[in-house]
Design an enzyme around this catalytic site. Structure first.
Site, short mmCIF file in Angstrom:
data_model
loop_
_atom_site.label_atom_id
_atom_site.label_comp_id
_atom_site.label_asym_id
_atom_site.label_seq_id
_atom_site.Cartn_x
_atom_site.Cartn_y
_atom_site.Cartn_z
N ASN A 53 -0.68 11.72 0.79
CA ASN A 53 0.07 10.53 0.37
C ASN A 53 0.60 10.72 -1.05
O ASN A 53 0.02 11.51 -1.79
CB ASN A 53 -0.85 9.30 0.38
CG ASN A 53 -1.36 9.01 1.75
OD1 ASN A 53 -0.62 9.03 2.72
ND2 ASN A 53 -2.66 8.74 1.87
N LYS A 87 -6.01 -1.67 -2.25
CA LYS A 87 -7.09 -1.46 -1.27
C LYS A 87 -7.80 -2.78 -0.97
O LYS A 87 -8.15 -3.07 0.18
CB LYS A 87 -8.10 -0.45 -1.81
CG LYS A 87 -7.54 0.96 -1.94
CD LYS A 87 -7.90 1.82 -0.74
CE LYS A 87 -7.21 3.17 -0.81
NZ LYS A 87 -7.49 4.02 0.33
N TYR A 110 0.86 -1.19 0.00
CA TYR A 110 0.00 0.00 0.00
C TYR A 110 0.89 1.23 0.00
O TYR A 110 2.03 1.18 -0.46
CB TYR A 110 -0.91 -0.13 1.24
CG TYR A 110 -2.02 0.86 1.38
CD1 TYR A 110 -2.91 1.12 0.35
CD2 TYR A 110 -2.19 1.54 2.59
CE1 TYR A 110 -3.94 2.04 0.51
CE2 TYR A 110 -3.23 2.45 2.75
CZ TYR A 110 -4.09 2.70 1.71
OH TYR A 110 -5.11 3.60 1.87
N ASP A 126 -14.38 6.55 -0.67
CA ASP A 126 -13.40 6.36 0.40
C ASP A 126 -12.63 7.65 0.71
O ASP A 126 -12.33 7.93 1.86
CB ASP A 126 -12.44 5.25 -0.04
CG ASP A 126 -11.51 4.83 1.05
OD1 ASP A 126 -11.93 4.80 2.22
OD2 ASP A 126 -10.34 4.52 0.75
N ASP A 127 -12.30 8.41 -0.32
CA ASP A 127 -11.48 9.61 -0.09
C ASP A 127 -12.28 10.70 0.64
O ASP A 127 -11.71 11.46 1.42
CB ASP A 127 -10.96 10.14 -1.44
CG ASP A 127 -10.09 9.10 -2.10
OD1 ASP A 127 -9.05 8.74 -1.53
OD2 ASP A 127 -10.49 8.58 -3.17
N GLU A 136 -12.75 5.21 -5.54
CA GLU A 136 -11.42 5.51 -5.00
C GLU A 136 -10.60 6.35 -5.97
O GLU A 136 -10.51 6.02 -7.17
CB GLU A 136 -10.69 4.18 -4.74
CG GLU A 136 -9.40 4.31 -3.96
CD GLU A 136 -9.64 4.69 -2.50
OE1 GLU A 136 -10.46 4.03 -1.83
OE2 GLU A 136 -8.99 5.64 -2.04
N ASP A 137 -10.02 7.39 -5.46
CA ASP A 137 -9.04 8.21 -6.20
C ASP A 137 -9.58 8.74 -7.52
O ASP A 137 -8.89 8.71 -8.56
CB ASP A 137 -7.72 7.44 -6.37
CG ASP A 137 -6.96 7.34 -5.05
OD1 ASP A 137 -7.54 7.70 -4.00
OD2 ASP A 137 -5.79 6.93 -5.05
N ARG A 160 -6.78 10.70 -9.99
CA ARG A 160 -6.13 11.36 -8.83
C ARG A 160 -5.58 10.25 -7.94
O ARG A 160 -6.15 9.93 -6.92
CB ARG A 160 -7.18 12.23 -8.11
CG ARG A 160 -6.64 13.22 -7.14
CD ARG A 160 -6.07 12.61 -5.85
NE ARG A 160 -7.02 12.36 -4.81
CZ ARG A 160 -6.95 11.28 -4.00
NH1 ARG A 160 -6.03 10.35 -4.14
NH2 ARG A 160 -7.84 11.13 -3.05
N1 LIG Z 1 -4.59 9.80 4.73
C1 LIG Z 1 -5.64 9.42 4.03
O1 LIG Z 1 -6.36 8.49 4.41
C2 LIG Z 1 -5.99 10.12 2.77
C3 LIG Z 1 -5.15 11.04 2.19
N2 LIG Z 1 -5.51 11.66 1.04
C4 LIG Z 1 -4.53 12.54 0.42
O2 LIG Z 1 -5.01 13.86 0.41
C5 LIG Z 1 -4.56 14.51 -0.76
C6 LIG Z 1 -5.75 15.19 -1.43
O3 LIG Z 1 -6.72 14.23 -1.81
P1 LIG Z 1 -8.15 14.74 -2.33
O4 LIG Z 1 -8.77 15.63 -1.36
O5 LIG Z 1 -8.92 13.56 -2.76
O6 LIG Z 1 -7.73 15.56 -3.62
P2 LIG Z 1 -8.41 16.84 -4.20
O7 LIG Z 1 -7.74 17.13 -5.48
O8 LIG Z 1 -9.89 16.71 -4.18
O9 LIG Z 1 -8.04 17.97 -3.12
C7 LIG Z 1 -6.78 18.56 -2.99
C8 LIG Z 1 -7.03 20.04 -2.79
O10 LIG Z 1 -5.80 20.64 -2.44
C9 LIG Z 1 -5.78 21.89 -3.09
N3 LIG Z 1 -4.43 22.39 -3.24
C10 LIG Z 1 -3.46 22.00 -4.11
N4 LIG Z 1 -2.38 22.76 -3.98
C11 LIG Z 1 -2.66 23.66 -3.01
C12 LIG Z 1 -1.91 24.73 -2.43
N5 LIG Z 1 -0.68 25.01 -2.85
N6 LIG Z 1 -2.50 25.44 -1.45
C13 LIG Z 1 -3.74 25.14 -1.02
N7 LIG Z 1 -4.49 24.16 -1.55
C14 LIG Z 1 -3.94 23.43 -2.52
C15 LIG Z 1 -6.43 21.61 -4.44
O11 LIG Z 1 -6.87 22.79 -5.10
C16 LIG Z 1 -7.55 20.70 -4.05
O12 LIG Z 1 -8.76 21.38 -3.79
C17 LIG Z 1 -3.85 13.47 -1.60
O13 LIG Z 1 -2.46 13.60 -1.41
C18 LIG Z 1 -4.30 12.17 -1.02
O14 LIG Z 1 -3.32 11.16 -1.12
C19 LIG Z 1 -6.72 11.47 0.45
C20 LIG Z 1 -7.59 10.56 0.97
C21 LIG Z 1 -7.26 9.78 2.14
C1 LIG Z 2 -5.34 6.88 1.35
C2 LIG Z 2 -6.06 7.32 0.18
O1 LIG Z 2 -7.16 6.88 -0.09
C3 LIG Z 2 -5.45 8.31 -0.67
O2 LIG Z 2 -4.38 8.83 -0.36
O3 LIG Z 2 -6.06 8.62 -1.70
MG LIG Z 3 -7.73 7.25 -2.05
#
Ligand SMILES: NC(=O)C1=CN([C@@H]2O[C@H](COP(=O)(O)OP(=O)(O)OC[C@H]3O[C@@H](n4cnc5c(N)ncnc54)[C@H](O)[C@@H]3O)[C@@H](O)[C@H]2O)C=CC1
Ligand SMILES: CC(=O)C(=O)O
Ligand SMILES: [Mg+2]
Length: 570
Positions: A425, A181, A110, A275-276, A252-253, A163
């Site tokens: 991530n 996953k 993962y 999930d996100d 997912e993603d 994404r």
């Molecule tokens: N730890 C976990 O379980 C999870 C972590 N993530 C991580 O979160 C991150 C975002 O995922 P999502 O929300 O699905 O993507 P998304 O694309 O929907 O959201 C990311 C947001 O960050 C904003 N952004 C980008 N650059 C920026 C900056 N310089 N300043 C301010 N805002 C900025 C974007 O405009 C966007 O709205 C990814 O890296 C993903 O791996 C996502 C889901 C689960």
């Molecule tokens: C953990 C997860 O779902 C993500 O980073 O998109």
């Molecule tokens: Mg994800």
């Protein structure tokens, strides 16, 4: 498709699988293959004599050999390739190995390594797994589904690869994520591996590196968008519902433009969740609940800054807000405690063109009237930290290093025990490293990250760093849903999952303990979450009534353990 019959030995209760394969075909089937552990009797009956070395191994010895091979690989990517090959060769051995060595193997199966595996998917591809539903085949999705090896599927994880973690558009390489996953569904939630199906919707890619790569294996076409995209996804969902009416479908993603709208379109039509948005919200809420209890405060008293107001960020804010309302705040009071920052700065009154999920969190101008700003047209994270004085800082932006020393030190000057969760991530996208955060806050911060990190030692104290990742939630959520046959995934289930997760945290009772239990406890955490989710499903009327004892039995019976069943011919 290969059908097999399962019966039980009336004396011992042992499972007996009557399989229609013999000889080399049996050895090539990952679900049935036992390799060198086939006992003498089965070798004789199933045409395997001479095809294996004569010694019969135990599963434990096979694990020892596989672990040696795993350790001998020089890089995490090589270790990932090895584990994927093992999964395609012998699933029982694969799951037993990753269960026995979960702390070492989960980061390889993962995040973070799965990110690299997606980027290099077309270069490291060895063996088919999962279903590729490519846009040009849109008229034939029923046929594609019928070609899969499984007749019964309980869970699909589907992506369109746009994404992938914080790595952007990986096209068909995104398949690595549903595969990873679903491996966790089995590893942590005990979902039977034969009843899972990873799916990649290949609608093309806008990643020029992939389009120009001669080895790229996906559909070489710019992404299909708009009405054609929607119609394609609708065809997919309808085909899935026809074939597997009781299925759990996990999105997912998907990129932000599709994640929320797909969830809204389908959440009331089948048993499905994103999930996100929702899984991440539940794990973050569970972690925050544990953290506020550990520092002796209440959630309703917190101020929350979320950096990255996307799918994950707004999902987290919504669930934390609902939890504050649950603690007695009005919705307006609760929302006033959230400061969401995106590329254009703090979401605030006067911004036009915000999508509805962001609009719900705009700060009114009156709340910002006293702020002294260098650039009033762009209120950044540093402004929010110094003026709003957040007690919780969450990063879901995919921007490495966004939590700078100045920002973290300012936060720590204004709050005694800052809760800081850089959740992006893979590791390369993390907003700040735990070692930095603990040094900048002189050990006062409570930290959890999206990808795994080693313990931090600061000033002679050891701080284990929990992985605040939706992988703590979705396996148990799925287990609970499947155990009671829930027809829908409700918001209440995510709150139940978050509270169940918080209840497993060692942090409120032990100083410097991690915010979440270790990965070695993943199965028991999933079990607790499954019970809570199943009970919530019954309470919400989306599953048939059952007593708590009955729910416990149903959940227990659903948890598959990697062990060899007795095989016979048929
Ligand atoms: N730890 C976990 O379980 C999870 C972590 N993530 C991580 O979160 C991150 C975002 O995922 P999502 O929300 O699905 O993507 P998304 O694309 O929907 O959201 C990311 C947001 O960050 C904003 N952004 C980008 N650059 C920026 C900056 N310089 N300043 C301010 N805002 C900025 C974007 O405009 C966007 O709205 C990814 O890296 C993903 O791996 C996502 C889901 C689960
Ligand atoms: C953990 C997860 O779902 C993500 O980073 O998109
Ligand atoms: Mg994800």
């Amino acid at each position: 498709m290969i059908d097999f019959k399962i019966t039980r030995d009336p004396q011992t209760g042992e499972e007996i699988w009557a399989v229609p394969l013999r000889g080399p075909l049996l050895l090539n089937h990952p679900l049935f293959n036992k390799g060198t552990a086939f006992p003498e009797q089965e070798r004789r009956e199933l045409g395997l004599l001479g095809l294996l070395p004569p010694h019969v191994d135990t599963l434990e010895i096979q694990v020892e050999r596989a672990y040696e091979a795993f350790r001998s690989k020089p890089t995490d990517l090589e270790r990932h390739i090895y584990l994927r090959a093992l999964q395609d060769e012998n699933e029982v051995l694969f799951y037993r190995l990753i269960q026995d060595y979960i702390e070492e193997t989960m980061p390889v199966v993962y995040t973070p390594t799965v990110g690299e595996a997606c980027q290099l998917f077309s270069h490291i591809y060895r063996h088919p797994r999962g279903l590729f539903v490519a846009y040009p085949e849109r008229e034939h999705i029923d046929e594609l589904l019928a070609n899969t090896p499984q007749r019964h599927v309980d869970v699909i994880v589907v992506t369109d690869g746009e994404r992938i973690l914080g790595l952007g558009d990986q096209g068909a390489g995104g398949m690595g994520i549903p595969i990873g996953k679903l491996a966790l569904y089995t590893l942590c939630g005990g979902i039977h591996p034969a009843r899972t199906l990873p799916v990649l919707l290949d609608v093309g890619t806008d990643n020029p590196d992939l389009l120009n790569d001669p080895l790229y294996m996906g559909w070489r076409h710019p992404r299909v968008r708009g009405a054609e995209y929607d119609a394609f996804v609708e065809r997919f969902v309808q085909a899935v519902m026809r074939r597997y009416p009781n299925l759990l479908l996990q999105w997912e993603d998907f990129a932000q433009a599709h994640a929320g709208p797909l969830l809204e379109r389908y959440r009331d039509r089948l048993c499905t969740f994103n999930d996100d948005i929702q899984g991440t919200a539940a794990v973050a809420t569970g972690t925050v609940l544990a953290a506020v209890e550990a520092v002796g405060t209440r959630l309703r008293d917190q101020v929350v800054a979320v950096f990255g107001a996307g799918s994950a960020g707004c999902g987290i804010a919504e669930q934390l807000c609902a939890a504050m309302v649950g603690e007695g705040l009005s919705e307006t009071e609760a929302r006033s405690r959230f400061f969401l920052i995106d590329r254009t700065g703090l979401l605030r009154e006067g911004f036009s063109g915000l999508p509805p999920f962001q609009r719900a969190f705009v700060q009114p101008s009156s709340a910002l009237a006293s702020w002294r700003l260098d650039r009033p047209d762009h209120i950044g994270l540093a402004d929010v930290v110094s003026h709003a004085k957040p007690t919780i800082l969450i990063g879901v932006s995919g921007v490495a290093g966004a939590f700078t020393e100045t920002i973290v030190k300012t936060m720590a000057d204004l709050t005694p025990r800052p809760i800081i969760l850089p959740l992006s991530n893979p590791t390369s996208r993390c907003e700040a490293l735990p070692a930095q955060i603990l040094a900048w806050t002189e050990g006062r911060a409570l930290v959890a990250t999206g990808s795994p990190f080693a313990d931090v030692v600061w000033s002679g104290r050891r701080f284990p760093v929990s992985q605040c990742n939706n992988s703590y939630v979705f396996p148990g959520l799925g287990l609970g849903i499947l155990a009671v046959g829930a027809r829908r995934v409700t918001q209440g289930m995510f709150m139940a999952a978050a509270r169940a997760l918080a209840d497993t945290s060692p942090a409120p009772t032990l100083p410097d303990a991690p915010l979440l239990p270790p990965l070695t406890a993943s199965r028991s955490v999933s079990h607790c979450i499954a019970l809570a989710v199943a009970k919530e499903a019954i309470a919400a009327g989306v599953a048939a009534p059952a007593s708590d004892t009955e729910v416990e039995r149903l959940v227990h019976e659903r948890m598959w353990t990697p062990a060899y069943a007795r095989l016979t011919g048929c």
